[in-house]
Write a protein that holds these residues in place. Sequence first.
Motif, PDB file in Angstrom:
ATOM      1  N   VAL A 283      40.890  71.033  71.450  1.00 12.02           N
ATOM      2  CA  VAL A 283      40.664  69.590  71.276  1.00 12.02           C
ATOM      3  C   VAL A 283      41.246  69.115  69.950  1.00 12.02           C
ATOM      4  O   VAL A 283      41.956  68.090  69.887  1.00 12.02           O
ATOM      5  CB  VAL A 283      39.156  69.262  71.350  1.00 12.02           C
ATOM      6  N   ILE A 284      40.981  69.834  68.880  1.00 15.28           N
ATOM      7  CA  ILE A 284      41.483  69.442  67.558  1.00 15.28           C
ATOM      8  C   ILE A 284      43.008  69.463  67.521  1.00 15.28           C
ATOM      9  O   ILE A 284      43.658  68.524  67.042  1.00 15.28           O
ATOM     10  CB  ILE A 284      40.912  70.374  66.475  1.00 15.28           C
ATOM     11  N   VAL A 285      43.599  70.509  68.059  1.00 15.59           N
ATOM     12  CA  VAL A 285      45.053  70.661  68.016  1.00 15.59           C
ATOM     13  C   VAL A 285      45.752  69.587  68.844  1.00 15.59           C
ATOM     14  O   VAL A 285      46.733  68.979  68.398  1.00 15.59           O
ATOM     15  CB  VAL A 285      45.445  72.071  68.508  1.00 15.59           C
ATOM     16  N   THR A 286      45.251  69.319  70.049  1.00 15.66           N
ATOM     17  CA  THR A 286      45.890  68.322  70.916  1.00 15.66           C
ATOM     18  C   THR A 286      45.860  66.945  70.273  1.00 15.66           C
ATOM     19  O   THR A 286      46.860  66.211  70.282  1.00 15.66           O
ATOM     20  CB  THR A 286      45.194  68.276  72.289  1.00 15.66           C
ATOM     21  N   ALA A 287      44.726  66.564  69.700  1.00 19.35           N
ATOM     22  CA  ALA A 287      44.610  65.249  69.056  1.00 19.35           C
ATOM     23  C   ALA A 287      45.613  65.115  67.908  1.00 19.35           C
ATOM     24  O   ALA A 287      46.302  64.088  67.775  1.00 19.35           O
ATOM     25  CB  ALA A 287      43.184  65.054  68.546  1.00 19.35           C
ATOM     26  N   LEU A 288      45.733  66.142  67.105  1.00 19.42           N
ATOM     27  CA  LEU A 288      46.674  66.093  65.984  1.00 19.42           C
ATOM     28  C   LEU A 288      48.126  66.063  66.457  1.00 19.42           C
ATOM     29  O   LEU A 288      48.959  65.332  65.912  1.00 19.42           O
ATOM     30  CB  LEU A 288      46.448  67.285  65.055  1.00 19.42           C
ATOM     31  N   TYR A 289      48.439  66.839  67.476  1.00 16.20           N
ATOM     32  CA  TYR A 289      49.813  66.864  67.997  1.00 16.20           C
ATOM     33  C   TYR A 289      50.259  65.485  68.474  1.00 16.20           C
ATOM     34  O   TYR A 289      51.336  65.001  68.124  1.00 16.20           O
ATOM     35  CB  TYR A 289      49.919  67.855  69.160  1.00 16.20           C
ATOM     36  N   VAL A 290      49.443  64.857  69.313  1.00 13.21           N
ATOM     37  CA  VAL A 290      49.812  63.564  69.884  1.00 13.21           C
ATOM     38  C   VAL A 290      49.926  62.509  68.781  1.00 13.21           C
ATOM     39  O   VAL A 290      50.861  61.695  68.773  1.00 13.21           O
ATOM     40  CB  VAL A 290      48.788  63.136  70.952  1.00 13.21           C
ATOM     41  N   LEU A 291      49.010  62.517  67.833  1.00 13.75           N
ATOM     42  CA  LEU A 291      49.032  61.545  66.749  1.00 13.75           C
ATOM     43  C   LEU A 291      50.290  61.702  65.888  1.00 13.75           C
ATOM     44  O   LEU A 291      50.992  60.714  65.600  1.00 13.75           O
ATOM     45  CB  LEU A 291      47.784  61.710  65.876  1.00 13.75           C
ATOM     46  N   VAL A 292      50.602  62.920  65.497  1.00 10.97           N
ATOM     47  CA  VAL A 292      51.770  63.157  64.642  1.00 10.97           C
ATOM     48  C   VAL A 292      53.062  62.834  65.376  1.00 10.97           C
ATOM     49  O   VAL A 292      53.986  62.226  64.809  1.00 10.97           O
ATOM     50  CB  VAL A 292      51.774  64.610  64.125  1.00 10.97           C
ATOM     51  N   ALA A 293      53.150  63.214  66.647  1.00 14.56           N
ATOM     52  CA  ALA A 293      54.361  62.915  67.414  1.00 14.56           C
ATOM     53  C   ALA A 293      54.564  61.413  67.546  1.00 14.56           C
ATOM     54  O   ALA A 293      55.690  60.906  67.422  1.00 14.56           O
ATOM     55  CB  ALA A 293      54.279  63.563  68.800  1.00 14.56           C
ATOM     56  N   ALA A 294      53.485  60.675  67.793  1.00 17.73           N
ATOM     57  CA  ALA A 294      53.590  59.222  67.923  1.00 17.73           C
ATOM     58  C   ALA A 294      54.062  58.582  66.625  1.00 17.73           C
ATOM     59  O   ALA A 294      54.917  57.683  66.634  1.00 17.73           O
ATOM     60  CB  ALA A 294      52.230  58.648  68.335  1.00 17.73           C
ATOM     61  N   VAL A 295      53.539  59.032  65.505  1.00 19.24           N
ATOM     62  CA  VAL A 295      53.957  58.488  64.206  1.00 19.24           C
ATOM     63  C   VAL A 295      55.404  58.860  63.912  1.00 19.24           C
ATOM     64  O   VAL A 295      56.186  58.041  63.405  1.00 19.24           O
ATOM     65  CB  VAL A 295      53.025  58.996  63.085  1.00 19.24           C
ATOM     66  N   ALA A 296      55.802  60.082  64.244  1.00 20.29           N
ATOM     67  CA  ALA A 296      57.163  60.543  63.971  1.00 20.29           C
ATOM     68  C   ALA A 296      58.198  59.703  64.715  1.00 20.29           C
ATOM     69  O   ALA A 296      59.213  59.283  64.141  1.00 20.29           O
ATOM     70  CB  ALA A 296      57.300  62.015  64.349  1.00 20.29           C
ATOM     71  N   ILE A 297      57.936  59.413  65.998  1.00 25.80           N
ATOM     72  CA  ILE A 297      58.866  58.597  66.782  1.00 25.80           C
ATOM     73  C   ILE A 297      58.885  57.163  66.256  1.00 25.80           C
ATOM     74  O   ILE A 297      59.934  56.504  66.197  1.00 25.80           O
ATOM     75  CB  ILE A 297      58.481  58.609  68.273  1.00 25.80           C
ATOM     76  N   GLY A 298      57.741  56.658  65.849  1.00 21.77           N
ATOM     77  CA  GLY A 298      57.689  55.302  65.315  1.00 21.77           C
ATOM     78  C   GLY A 298      58.431  55.159  64.002  1.00 21.77           C
ATOM     79  O   GLY A 298      58.950  54.088  63.680  1.00 21.77           O
ATOM     80  N   ALA A 299      58.506  56.235  63.235  1.00 22.87           N
ATOM     81  CA  ALA A 299      59.147  56.181  61.929  1.00 22.87           C
ATOM     82  C   ALA A 299      60.631  56.516  61.973  1.00 22.87           C
ATOM     83  O   ALA A 299      61.362  56.212  61.033  1.00 22.87           O
ATOM     84  CB  ALA A 299      58.440  57.135  60.966  1.00 22.87           C
ATOM     85  N   LYS A 300      61.084  57.118  63.086  1.00 25.44           N
ATOM     86  CA  LYS A 300      62.489  57.541  63.173  1.00 25.44           C
ATOM     87  C   LYS A 300      62.966  57.427  64.612  1.00 25.44           C
ATOM     88  O   LYS A 300      62.356  58.019  65.513  1.00 25.44           O
ATOM     89  CB  LYS A 300      62.630  58.985  62.680  1.00 25.44           C
TER      90      LYS A 300
END
Length: 489
Positions: A283-300
């Motif tokens: 649960v912890i890993v999945t939440a962090l993965y999706v959040l970081v990926a979403a921010v990464a695409i939004g920033a680049k």
Amino acid sequence: MLDQGAPPPPPSPTASSSPGVAARLMRRKPVERLVAEGGQGEGGALRRTLGLWQLTMISIGATLGTGIFVVLGEAVPKAGPAVTLSFVIAGFTALFSALSYAELAGSIPVAGSSYSYAYATMGELVAWICGWCLVLEYGVSVAAVAVGWGEYLNEMLDGTIGVTIPAALSAPPGDGGVFNLPALIVVLLAMAFLLGGARESARANTVMVVVKIAALVLFCAIGLTGFRSGNYENFMPLGMAGVSAAGATLFFSYIGFDAASTAGEEAKNAQRDLPRAIMLSLVIVTALYVLVAAVAIGAKPWQRFDGTEAALAQIMNEVTGQTFWGTLLAFCAVVAIASVVLTVLYGQTRVLFAMSRDGLVPKVFSRVHPKTGAPRANTLIVSLFCGVLAAAIPLGQLADATSIGTLFAFALVNVAVVVLRRTRPEMPRTFRVPLSPVLPALGFAFCVWMMGSLSTVTWVVFGVWMAIGLVFYFVYGYRRSRLAPSEVK
């Protein structure tokens, strides 16, 4: 002279009355025997020193970081902004299998993980195949992650002292180098911790996990300042096929949530804590993965992801216009990825420990050092093998080869939980998969589907690996198995 009315004498115990080949291949190891042998090795025993916190940190340490810090840069060009959906799909695939792992880990708390579960439910040959897949999953993923560690080490060195390791010594053949020295170094560092014992390794891993979570939270905070919603306008530019292909690659990111199950013989209360650790870490890993990926695409913009393993550090530099933040993230990534190497290498040694105790691989792998309670010879052999592999093989090939081995092993775990429900319905279970057999069936189907998304080359490599494993089993393990009749040993 025999009495004509008497029954015939029983057959003599010769080879002709021994079980046939098919029966030997299907021989199962009773659950009670698996549990009774827990912790026992050649010349010593593993020590029960790990609680729920340490077990959860082992699973998070083995999982978190691999996909975000290393594979994200390779997955984005395959799926575009929909890489976030790819993470969700890979996470759901892992979730169904995690439920099955949680039930079996609580029922059969031993070091062999899915290898031991298959041995108890589907027989020795299937168990061997599963164990051989785990050797591919854990051993090769150590090497793959170590390769990415070198990328971030160069980012950190460049940002702090303006020096980088020459390409000839920081990349494997085929990627512009001759020998990946940093990859070898991080494997040897992990080996040094593991030789000290499970408790010492768990303490070091906990510190590294805290660092990596803090690094990802920092990335999200800074990345949001450069977020552009326009980067999501064409959400799925490469279609569902691209999302599926990226999901299969990103499943590599979830390898490790099952690492806690390999600590079954070193947990203080394995039946209670193992299922909790597996589910909590996922649960912890999945939440962090999706959040970081979403921010990464939004920033680049996704078109500018060029396959580099150090994508997050580059985004930090671009958003802030300074090298400090990217260098800081690179430092955290160096620590974070080192913890993946440490915990996955730990899992590999424990699986081989269980296989060795069953006689399927040489006894040296189950030899326990009496002072540290660690399988030292096992750790040395596995670490040197993985270190050389990391120094000589490009990352992309390693990641896909690891994914297919993992998916195959996970598929067998979903089958095993259904089989054990039918053959041993009365056995105590501290966790039960809800809606069984529906959810295990979905887990199996997802694994097969994602395996089908991998390249032909990956399947060829997997087929060759399986052929080598079967040859080794029939030449060595079949006759030396501790379940084998005495006449074939």
